[in-house]
Enzyme design. Structure first.
Site, mmCIF file in Angstrom:
data_model
loop_
_atom_site.group_PDB
_atom_site.id
_atom_site.type_symbol
_atom_site.label_atom_id
_atom_site.label_comp_id
_atom_site.label_asym_id
_atom_site.label_seq_id
_atom_site.Cartn_x
_atom_site.Cartn_y
_atom_site.Cartn_z
ATOM 1 N N GLU A 1 -10.369 -8.972 0.389
ATOM 2 C CA GLU A 1 -11.139 -8.529 -0.772
ATOM 3 C C GLU A 1 -12.080 -9.633 -1.259
ATOM 4 O O GLU A 1 -12.900 -9.386 -2.145
ATOM 5 C CB GLU A 1 -10.182 -8.094 -1.893
ATOM 6 C CG GLU A 1 -9.400 -6.837 -1.514
ATOM 7 C CD GLU A 1 -8.369 -6.450 -2.551
ATOM 8 O OE1 GLU A 1 -8.773 -5.982 -3.631
ATOM 9 O OE2 GLU A 1 -7.159 -6.608 -2.290
ATOM 10 N N HIS B 1 -5.708 -8.829 -1.662
ATOM 11 C CA HIS B 1 -5.693 -9.286 -0.276
ATOM 12 C C HIS B 1 -6.813 -10.300 -0.040
ATOM 13 O O HIS B 1 -7.839 -10.275 -0.723
ATOM 14 C CB HIS B 1 -5.896 -8.113 0.686
ATOM 15 C CG HIS B 1 -4.901 -7.003 0.531
ATOM 16 N ND1 HIS B 1 -4.981 -6.090 -0.492
ATOM 17 C CD2 HIS B 1 -3.813 -6.662 1.267
ATOM 18 C CE1 HIS B 1 -3.976 -5.235 -0.383
ATOM 19 N NE2 HIS B 1 -3.251 -5.556 0.666
ATOM 20 N N HIS C 1 -6.882 4.349 6.617
ATOM 21 C CA HIS C 1 -6.152 3.968 5.403
ATOM 22 C C HIS C 1 -5.443 5.183 4.811
ATOM 23 O O HIS C 1 -4.370 5.052 4.220
ATOM 24 C CB HIS C 1 -7.123 3.356 4.386
ATOM 25 C CG HIS C 1 -6.454 2.772 3.163
ATOM 26 N ND1 HIS C 1 -5.455 1.820 3.229
ATOM 27 C CD2 HIS C 1 -6.637 3.020 1.836
ATOM 28 C CE1 HIS C 1 -5.057 1.506 1.996
ATOM 29 N NE2 HIS C 1 -5.753 2.219 1.134
ATOM 30 N N SER D 1 0.817 -1.219 0.000
ATOM 31 C CA SER D 1 0.000 0.000 0.000
ATOM 32 C C SER D 1 0.843 1.258 0.000
ATOM 33 O O SER D 1 1.681 1.458 0.884
ATOM 34 C CB SER D 1 -0.888 0.053 1.244
ATOM 35 O OG SER D 1 -1.768 -1.032 1.259
ATOM 36 N N ALA E 1 2.826 -2.106 3.888
ATOM 37 C CA ALA E 1 2.660 -1.055 4.890
ATOM 38 C C ALA E 1 2.189 -1.755 6.156
ATOM 39 O O ALA E 1 1.355 -2.659 6.090
ATOM 40 C CB ALA E 1 1.629 -0.050 4.422
ATOM 41 N N ASN F 1 1.974 3.629 10.506
ATOM 42 C CA ASN F 1 1.194 4.202 11.616
ATOM 43 C C ASN F 1 1.572 3.493 12.901
ATOM 44 O O ASN F 1 2.094 2.383 12.865
ATOM 45 C CB ASN F 1 -0.311 4.021 11.355
ATOM 46 C CG ASN F 1 -0.682 2.562 11.163
ATOM 47 O OD1 ASN F 1 -0.366 1.958 10.134
ATOM 48 N ND2 ASN F 1 -1.327 1.986 12.154
ATOM 49 N N SER G 1 -1.181 -8.731 4.933
ATOM 50 C CA SER G 1 -0.685 -9.356 3.694
ATOM 51 C C SER G 1 0.603 -10.118 3.972
ATOM 52 O O SER G 1 0.864 -10.537 5.092
ATOM 53 C CB SER G 1 -0.415 -8.268 2.655
ATOM 54 O OG SER G 1 0.664 -7.445 3.068
HETATM 55 N N1 HPA Z 1 -2.978 -2.771 11.179
HETATM 56 C C1 HPA Z 1 -3.126 -3.685 10.202
HETATM 57 N N2 HPA Z 1 -2.701 -3.483 8.972
HETATM 58 C C2 HPA Z 1 -2.072 -2.354 8.696
HETATM 59 C C3 HPA Z 1 -1.870 -1.363 9.660
HETATM 60 C C4 HPA Z 1 -2.347 -1.587 10.980
HETATM 61 O O1 HPA Z 1 -2.207 -0.758 11.898
HETATM 62 N N3 HPA Z 1 -1.211 -0.342 9.060
HETATM 63 C C5 HPA Z 1 -1.009 -0.720 7.777
HETATM 64 N N4 HPA Z 1 -1.533 -1.932 7.543
#
Ligand code: HPA
Length: 278
Positions: free
Chosen positions: A89, A86, A253, A33, A116, A241, A218
């Site tokens: 989905e 994913h 997201h 992502s 990500a 994050n 993923s």
């Molecule tokens: N949790 C799950 N999947 C993710 C996160 C998260 O905080 N950040 C990016 N993908």
């Protein structure tokens, strides 16, 4: 298309790609992502929209372009998937991993997989890279494994070893690539959940307790299929994050995609440095 992938389905996709490329890719790459722009620096690129490839699981998520970019990076022939599908989905887990099977049939014996991820380790902050040293296959422990169903003996054994999902030599090369570029990085364990809901605070504290440093939706199924087929794997998480272990902040997201902008240049440096050492 049935629940389990067949060699015939894999090869239909392989033929569609082979008809459009002249090169023999050596390294397969999956960009997570917000990380897709990394592929923009690939030279002599052939671009194939994945909706033109039979049986391909199409990504419906914002931040996932849905293209294969095949070309040269640091002198290495690469086949890069910009935008993965994913499990959440709605695809069967085997189908999510079709791209890895196709890479194997096309001759790639190495996989660089990125994602990500949310930071569970309290020291990690958004915008940092984490080299994945090991994983927690939580959806697998729940019975959802991409190798479920008839074993594809052409690729590997019924019960594949998973003692080294992330290649130790590749990890060393990635460390040196970061050091050479004076770039800091983290290392840790990636836990894979199905999503699409983010984790509750209690789930995050549980994940911390079982040794996860980062969490995402993923990568692990792809790595299992890669190892089944004998590929060597480098895994990299872009920390997008802070996971919210005490419930004081919310996760979106949008923030995941925003972090991608900081992460792409770092990821590009790491991957170029790594490829140059192959
Ligand atoms: N949790 C799950 N999947 C993710 C996160 C998260 O905080 N950040 C990016 N993908």
């Amino acid at each position: 298309m049935g629940e389990f992938l067949t060699i015939r389905e894999i090869d239909q996709a392989v033929h569609a790609i082979r008809a459009r490329i002249k090169i023999q890719p050596e390294v397969g790459m999956i960009l997570g992502s917000g990380l897709g722009p990394m592929a923009e620096t690939i030279e002599d690129a052939v671009i194939i929209p994945t909706d033109q490839i039979p049986n391909w699981p199409i990504s419906t998520v914002v931040g996932h372009e849905g293209r294969l970019v095949i070309g040269r990076l640091e002198g290495v022939m690469v086949l890069v998937l910009q935008g993965r599908a994913h499990f959440y989905e709605g695809y069967d887990i085997g189908r999510v991993t079709l791209p890895v099977r196709v890479m194997q049939r096309l001759g790639c014996d190495k996989l660089v997989v990125t994602n990500a991820a949310g930071a569970i380790n309290p020291e990690f902050v958004p915008g940092e890279l984490m080299l994945i040293t090991d994983h927690l296959n939580l959806i697998g422990m729940g019975g959802v494994n991409p190798l479920k169903g008839p074993n594809l003996d052409e690729f590997g054994p019924r019960f594949p070893d998973m003692s080294q999902p992330y290649d130790r030599e590749f990890l060393d090369m990635a460390r040196v690539a970061c050091d050479d570029a004076d770039m800091t990085y983290r290392e840790g364990v990636y836990a894979s959940l199905s999503g699409p809901s983010f984790e509750s605070p209690a789930e995050l504290r549980f994940l911390r307790g079982i040794g996860a440093d980062a969490v995402g939706m993923s990568t692990v199924p792809e790595v299992i299929v890669a190892r089944h087929g004998g590929m060597r794997v480098l895994g990299v998480s872009g920390i997008s994050n802070k996971a919210n272990l005490d419930g004081s902040t919310i996760t979106t997201h949008e923030e995941v995609l925003e972090a991608g902008q900081v992460l792409v240049p770092k990821l590009t440096t790491l991957i170029r440095g790594f490829l140059a050492k192959l």
